[in-house]
Write a protein that holds these residues in place. Structure first.
Motif, short mmCIF file in Angstrom:
data_model
loop_
_atom_site.label_atom_id
_atom_site.label_comp_id
_atom_site.label_asym_id
_atom_site.label_seq_id
_atom_site.Cartn_x
_atom_site.Cartn_y
_atom_site.Cartn_z
N LYS A 149 0.81 -1.22 0.00
CA LYS A 149 0.00 0.00 0.00
C LYS A 149 0.84 1.27 0.00
CE LYS A 149 -3.73 -2.24 2.60
NZ LYS A 149 -4.51 -2.24 3.87
N ALA A 150 2.18 1.11 0.08
CA ALA A 150 3.06 2.28 0.16
C ALA A 150 2.94 3.14 -1.08
CB ALA A 150 4.51 1.84 0.35
N ASN A 151 2.98 4.44 -0.89
CA ASN A 151 2.86 5.38 -2.01
C ASN A 151 3.69 6.62 -1.70
OD1 ASN A 151 2.01 6.66 -4.34
ND2 ASN A 151 0.22 7.55 -3.36
N GLY A 152 4.73 6.86 -2.51
CA GLY A 152 5.54 8.05 -2.33
C GLY A 152 6.82 7.77 -1.56
N VAL A 153 7.72 8.76 -1.58
CA VAL A 153 9.02 8.61 -0.96
C VAL A 153 8.91 8.35 0.53
CG1 VAL A 153 11.16 9.81 -0.41
CG2 VAL A 153 10.19 10.00 -2.69
N SER A 154 8.06 9.10 1.21
CA SER A 154 7.99 9.00 2.67
C SER A 154 7.49 7.65 3.13
CB SER A 154 7.09 10.11 3.23
OG SER A 154 5.77 9.99 2.71
N GLU A 155 6.81 6.88 2.26
CA GLU A 155 6.30 5.57 2.63
C GLU A 155 7.14 4.44 2.05
OE1 GLU A 155 2.05 5.10 2.11
OE2 GLU A 155 1.80 7.25 2.12
N SER A 156 8.22 4.75 1.39
CA SER A 156 9.08 3.72 0.83
C SER A 156 9.60 2.81 1.93
CB SER A 156 10.27 4.36 0.10
OG SER A 156 11.29 3.41 -0.15
N PRO A 157 9.69 1.48 1.69
CA PRO A 157 10.26 0.59 2.72
C PRO A 157 11.68 0.97 3.10
CG PRO A 157 10.01 -0.54 0.60
CD PRO A 157 9.26 0.75 0.50
N PHE A 158 12.42 1.58 2.18
CA PHE A 158 13.77 2.04 2.50
C PHE A 158 13.71 3.11 3.59
CE2 PHE A 158 14.64 -0.19 -1.31
CZ PHE A 158 16.01 -0.42 -1.37
N VAL A 159 12.77 4.04 3.46
CA VAL A 159 12.63 5.10 4.46
C VAL A 159 12.20 4.51 5.79
CG1 VAL A 159 11.31 7.16 5.09
CG2 VAL A 159 12.15 6.90 2.76
N GLN A 160 11.28 3.56 5.75
CA GLN A 160 10.80 2.95 7.00
C GLN A 160 11.95 2.32 7.78
OE1 GLN A 160 7.49 0.32 6.20
NE2 GLN A 160 6.58 1.75 4.76
N LEU A 161 12.82 1.61 7.08
CA LEU A 161 13.93 0.94 7.76
C LEU A 161 14.95 1.96 8.27
CD1 LEU A 161 15.26 -1.64 8.67
CD2 LEU A 161 16.37 -1.81 6.45
N PHE A 162 15.30 2.95 7.45
CA PHE A 162 16.27 3.96 7.88
C PHE A 162 15.75 4.75 9.08
CE2 PHE A 162 18.18 4.01 3.39
CZ PHE A 162 19.18 3.14 3.77
N THR A 163 14.44 5.01 9.10
CA THR A 163 13.84 5.71 10.23
C THR A 163 13.94 4.86 11.49
OG1 THR A 163 12.29 6.85 8.76
CG2 THR A 163 11.74 6.79 11.10
N THR A 164 13.64 3.58 11.36
CA THR A 164 13.74 2.66 12.49
C THR A 164 15.17 2.60 13.02
OG1 THR A 164 11.94 1.32 11.60
CG2 THR A 164 13.36 0.29 13.26
N ALA A 165 16.14 2.68 12.09
CA ALA A 165 17.55 2.63 12.49
C ALA A 165 18.03 3.93 13.12
CB ALA A 165 18.41 2.31 11.27
N GLY A 166 17.16 4.93 13.19
CA GLY A 166 17.54 6.19 13.80
C GLY A 166 18.28 7.13 12.89
N VAL A 167 18.15 6.92 11.56
CA VAL A 167 18.80 7.83 10.61
C VAL A 167 17.99 9.12 10.54
CG1 VAL A 167 19.49 8.17 8.22
CG2 VAL A 167 19.71 5.91 9.27
N PRO A 168 18.60 10.28 10.88
CA PRO A 168 17.84 11.53 10.86
C PRO A 168 17.42 11.89 9.44
CG PRO A 168 20.07 11.85 11.76
CD PRO A 168 19.98 10.45 11.27
N ALA A 169 16.22 12.44 9.34
CA ALA A 169 15.70 12.92 8.06
C ALA A 169 15.79 11.84 6.98
CB ALA A 169 16.45 14.18 7.62
N ALA A 170 15.34 10.63 7.32
CA ALA A 170 15.44 9.50 6.39
C ALA A 170 14.71 9.79 5.08
CB ALA A 170 14.88 8.24 7.04
N ALA A 171 13.53 10.40 5.15
CA ALA A 171 12.76 10.68 3.93
C ALA A 171 13.49 11.66 3.03
CB ALA A 171 11.38 11.22 4.30
N VAL A 172 14.14 12.66 3.63
CA VAL A 172 14.88 13.65 2.85
C VAL A 172 16.06 13.00 2.14
CG1 VAL A 172 16.28 15.75 2.96
CG2 VAL A 172 14.18 15.57 4.31
N ILE A 173 16.79 12.16 2.87
CA ILE A 173 17.94 11.46 2.29
C ILE A 173 17.47 10.52 1.18
CG2 ILE A 173 19.76 9.78 2.76
CD1 ILE A 173 19.92 10.94 5.60
#
Length: 472
Positions: free
Chosen positions: A273-297
């Motif tokens: 159901k993901a749609n867009g950069v902010s919902e990308s599984p890559f962003v979800q994992l980087f956010t969980t890992a504590g990467v700041p501003a994961a969606a921006v990166i």
């Protein structure tokens, strides 16, 4: 100092310069194949097959590897050829070479249009008020300038652009493995529970895996770019086979490992159901890992992914037209090259096609451009089919002439070649049953027929001119 003279077998075609190394060729093909499909579009394949999508990616990697070995086998024998279209013309006839190169050029140009519009959308992630056409035009000009400069500069630019994607995927996989095995700060180890917890490994059955293959095969398209660069490789007999092997193995590992991490950590129902950069599984994992501003990166990464794919495809498209012009299947003036060895006129024609694709995508993104994307997918799959058909004819002729088999070749005789061709035809037919790709056959088949008719016209004109000249 003695002058270095190229033999006819290794001379670059009509003014092109051999300046690409094997690392640049391999990375160019990776850059062409890894676009936004992995970072954002993999959710579509997962929606079809669930966790079993990993099986589809393995199958896709095997077929892509077969394509790479087929191209390497023929390129070793014909390192002077200006891409696989010139080899097809030699073994399947001028008509096949004409159709293959023009349909592939169309697919490439449409894909460039899609990538540049996507790049504009990514820019609006930061600046929503910017009109979409502004970044689209700006990036188009930038990529054209990169391609107009020397091929060596292009190769180096593409190497580092593609490297951004490679590093991102590697980091994603490493963080994912840690998350699965030991867990991340504040998050316990996920294990492999998500692989079977939401309807099982194959929630949509074998049919879901097969439908996913339409998306997955599209993800691997671009690997054939490695053969287009043969005409500008420093040592095509060694560079192209080496680049083909390393590129497909890396590409397969990147896709398979990255998707394996996604389905192991993120519930497939959520990824679908993901749609867009902010919902990308890559962003979800980087956010969980504590990467700041994961969606921006991640937005920066998908932007470079789109630009890298644009850059590689512009190169490939211009060389296709240059090859056609050399064979008399396009106006001869398109074969002209600059002092730096760049076919700027062929690049200009590709830029015109790019402008049309961008215009259509901006004016009618949901209707007309959908047909163009369908045409691109059809053209790319037909290109792969003709590559395998050329390989069969290539082997048959060499055997009839008593020539030894190529040192680099696709093993197993004709069986894997025929199986790959059946697979590709099946994928083309299956697109009619997927809502996202229903337009592939209605858009592609009429265009293929039109190209066949266009070749008949071109052949008639050429024969008429030859008769006139001989009469004089």
């Amino acid at each position: 100092m003695a002058n270095t003279v190229e033999s006819p077998e290794t001379a670059a075609p009509a003014g092109l310069k051999r300046a690409l190394s094997s690392r640049q060729i391999a990375m160019m093909a990776i850059g062409s194949a890894i676009g936004t499909g992995l970072f954002l579009g993999s959710g579509l394949a997962i929606s079809f097959a669930g966790p079993a999508v990993i099986v589809a990616y393995v199958i896709g990697a095997v077929v892509a590897l077969a394509v790479a070995y087929a191209l390497a086998e023929m390129t070793v024998a014909h390192p002077e050829a200006a891409g696989f279209g010139a080899i097809a013309a030699r073994y399947l006839g001028a008509g096949a070479g004409f159709v293959q190169r023009w349909i592939y050029w169309t697919a490439v140009v449409v894909n460039i249009g899609a990538e540049v519009v996507a790049a504009g959308i990514y820019v609006r992630f930061w600046w929503p008020g910017v009109p979409l056409w502004v970044p689209a035009v700006g990036f188009s000009v930038l990529m054209l300038v990169v391609n107009v400069l020397s091929v060596r500069f292009f190769g180096e630019f593409e190497f580092w652009f593609a490297m951004i994607k490679v590093v991102t995927i590697v980091l994603f996989v490493l963080i994912g493995v840690v998350a699965i095995v030991t867990g991340l700060p504040g998050h316990p180890a996920s294990g492999l529970r998500a692989v079977t917890a939401y309807g099982g490994f194959t929630p949509n059955g074998l049919g879901g895996i097969w439908l996913a293959l339409t998306v997955v095969t599209f993800s691997y398209l671009g690997t054939e770019a490695v053969a287009v660069a043969a005409g500008e490789s420093k040592n095509p007999r060694k560079d192209v086979p080496r680049a083909a092997r390393s590129m497909v193995l890396r590409l397969g590992l990147f896709y398979i490992l990255a998707i394996a991490v996604v389905i192991a950590i993120v519930p497939w129902t959520q990824t679908a159901k993901a749609n867009g950069v902010s919902e990308s599984p890559f962003v979800q994992l980087f956010t969980t890992a504590g990467v700041p501003a994961a969606a921006v990166i991640m937005n920066f990464v998908v932007l470079t992914a789109a630009l890298s794919a644009m850059n590689s495809n512009l190169y490939v498209g211009s060389r296709m037209v240059h090859s056609l012009a050399l064979d008399g299947m396009a106006p001869r003036w398109l074969a002209g090259v600059s002092s730096r060895g760049v076919p700027v006129r062929s690049l200009g024609l590709s830029a015109v096609g790019l402008a049309l694709a961008i215009g259509i995508s901006l004016i009618s993104p949901d209707n007309a451009f959908a047909a163009l994307v369908g045409l691109a997918l059809f053209g790319a799959l037909v290109t792969w089919l003709l590559i395998f058909a050329t390989l069969l004819a290539f082997r048959r002729r060499r055997a009839a002439e008593g020539q030894p088999p190529s040192l680099v070749r696709l093993r197993g005789g004709p069986v894997p070649v025929v199986l790959a061709m059946i697979f590709l035809v099946s994928v083309i037919v299956t697109t009619a049953f997927t809502p996202q790709f229903w337009i592939v056959l209605p858009a592609g088949v009429p265009f293929l027929v039109a190209l066949c008719l266009a070749y008949l016209v071109v052949r008639t004109i050429r024969r008429s001119r030859a008769k006139t000249q001989s009469a004089r």
